[in-house]
Design a protein around this motif. Structure first.
Motif, short mmCIF file in Angstrom:
data_model
loop_
_atom_site.label_atom_id
_atom_site.label_comp_id
_atom_site.label_asym_id
_atom_site.label_seq_id
_atom_site.Cartn_x
_atom_site.Cartn_y
_atom_site.Cartn_z
N UNK A 185 13.08 19.25 28.05
CA UNK A 185 12.86 17.99 27.34
C UNK A 185 12.42 16.87 28.28
N UNK A 186 11.64 15.95 27.75
CA UNK A 186 11.23 14.79 28.54
C UNK A 186 12.46 14.01 28.97
N UNK A 187 12.41 13.46 30.16
CA UNK A 187 13.55 12.73 30.69
C UNK A 187 13.60 11.32 30.11
N UNK A 188 14.75 10.98 29.54
CA UNK A 188 14.93 9.65 28.96
C UNK A 188 14.91 8.60 30.06
N UNK A 189 14.40 7.43 29.70
CA UNK A 189 14.25 6.37 30.68
C UNK A 189 12.94 6.40 31.42
N UNK A 190 12.16 7.46 31.21
CA UNK A 190 10.83 7.60 31.82
C UNK A 190 10.83 7.26 33.32
N UNK A 191 11.54 8.07 34.11
CA UNK A 191 11.52 7.83 35.56
C UNK A 191 10.14 8.08 36.15
N UNK A 192 9.87 7.47 37.28
CA UNK A 192 8.67 7.83 38.05
C UNK A 192 8.86 9.25 38.57
N UNK A 193 7.85 10.07 38.46
CA UNK A 193 7.94 11.45 38.95
C UNK A 193 6.70 11.78 39.77
#
Length: 331
Positions: free
Chosen positions: A235-243
């Protein structure tokens, strides 16, 4: 110089760690945490940290230091040996779980470590009720799996992840290769430098060294990892961290496989391992929004341990993530 710390939930098992102090506003809100692979110890990050410190102290064309240009603004840097690694004690959980512990135990330990370091070494708060830091994970191999699972378990806790040649969490590694003893196996699928015997030996070697069931000094049982993280991109990481996703140089990795103890022919690695790994890395870059992802970046000249082969690349990409976080906070 490393020190030891005893976590509240495992008071008789010291963890070895090293903390490099930060400076400026980011030092009061963020913490960079380095996550080791399964082999080695926290010392593998020393060259990267030294490179970062040089970057923050070097002068630009106008005679100003890079640190001054960035308002002397950078977080503390934390390396540590997980239980069973390097200078740390064996995990007490092993005695209660048949001699090993799982990846969720590692994530819970990491959460406790971050809270304890932040409270006792950085904020000096009298209790653990104060603010907890936003985390920037710089991780390699199985450490990438730890960082990703942490970010998934504690939504919004990770501000950024730098994933260096992540372990393919959804693979048992062995099934990357076709089974030469299967009834429908066609030897014509093999590359010119490989035979069915080579293929059989490669599968056995990968099973013994890299399979989730393979024993390791850390006593980390990885058999649950694939069910916890079955997809690279979700699943996509909540909070949309920089990756930022970094992969090994496929030619270097194939050479290492040939020269190493497994003696895997280059053709087998090029045909059955490198393409799957590259697609996995593409999936990892989709764990956040497109405008907050970089990569996959191929680390030219680097094998699996990117931080060992090119610490300068890792330092530069870490600093790039920190500058993005800084700019976002100032916006």
């Amino acid at each position: 110089m490393s020190e030891t710390i005893n976590l509240p939930h495992k008071p008789n098992a010291p963890l070895s760690y090293r903390l490099v102090p930060g400076q400026g506003p980011l030092s009061t809100t963020h913490l960079v945490v380095y996550l080791n692979g399964l082999i080695g110890s926290q010392s593998i990050w020393n060259a990267t940290i030294e490179d970062l410190q040089r970057r923050w102290g070097e002068e630009d064309e106008d005679g100003r230091s890079a640190a001054a240009a960035n308002n002397n603004n950078y977080p503390a840097l934390l390396t540590y040996d997980r239980y069973g690694q390097g200078g740390s004690a064996r995990d007490p959980a092993d005695d209660q779980r048949g001699g090993s512990h799982d990846i969720e135990e590692v994530v819970a330990d990491l959460h406790a470590l971050v809270r304890e370091i932040w409270r006792t070494k950085i904020t000096k708060a009298p209790s653990d009720e104060g603010q907890t830091p936003k985390l920037v994970f710089v991780a390699n191999s199985i450490g990438c799996v730890v960082g990703r699972l942490y970010a998934q378990t504690y939504p919004g806790a990770a501000a950024a992840l730098l994933l260096l040649d992540s372990n393919m969490a959804n693979s048992d590694q062995v099934s990357l290769f076709p089974d030469p003893d299967a009834p429908d196996f066609d030897p014509c699928c093999l590359p010119p430098d490989s035979s069915a015997s080579d293929l059989r030996r490669a599968r056995a070697g990968y099973a013994a060294h890299f399979g989730p069931w393979a024993p390791n000094a850390e006593h980390l049982d990885r058999r649950t990892v694939a069910s916890l993280l079955p997809l690279a991109e979700a699943p996509a990481l909540r909070g949309e961290p920089w990756i930022t996703v970094v992969g090994h140089d496929p030619e270097v990795f194939a050479d290492e496989g040939l020269r190493g103890s497994l003696r895997v022919p280059r053709g087998l690695t090029d045909m059955f391992v490198n393409p799957v790994w590259a697609r996995y890395n593409e999936g990892l870059a989709r764990l956040t929004s497109r405008d907050r992802a970089l990569g996959p970046v191929v680390a030219a000249g680097c094998g699996h341990f990117v931080q060992k082969d090119d610490p300068g690349l890792v330092a530069g990409l870490t600093d790039q993530l920190l500058r993005k976080i800084e700019a976002e906070g100032a916006a």
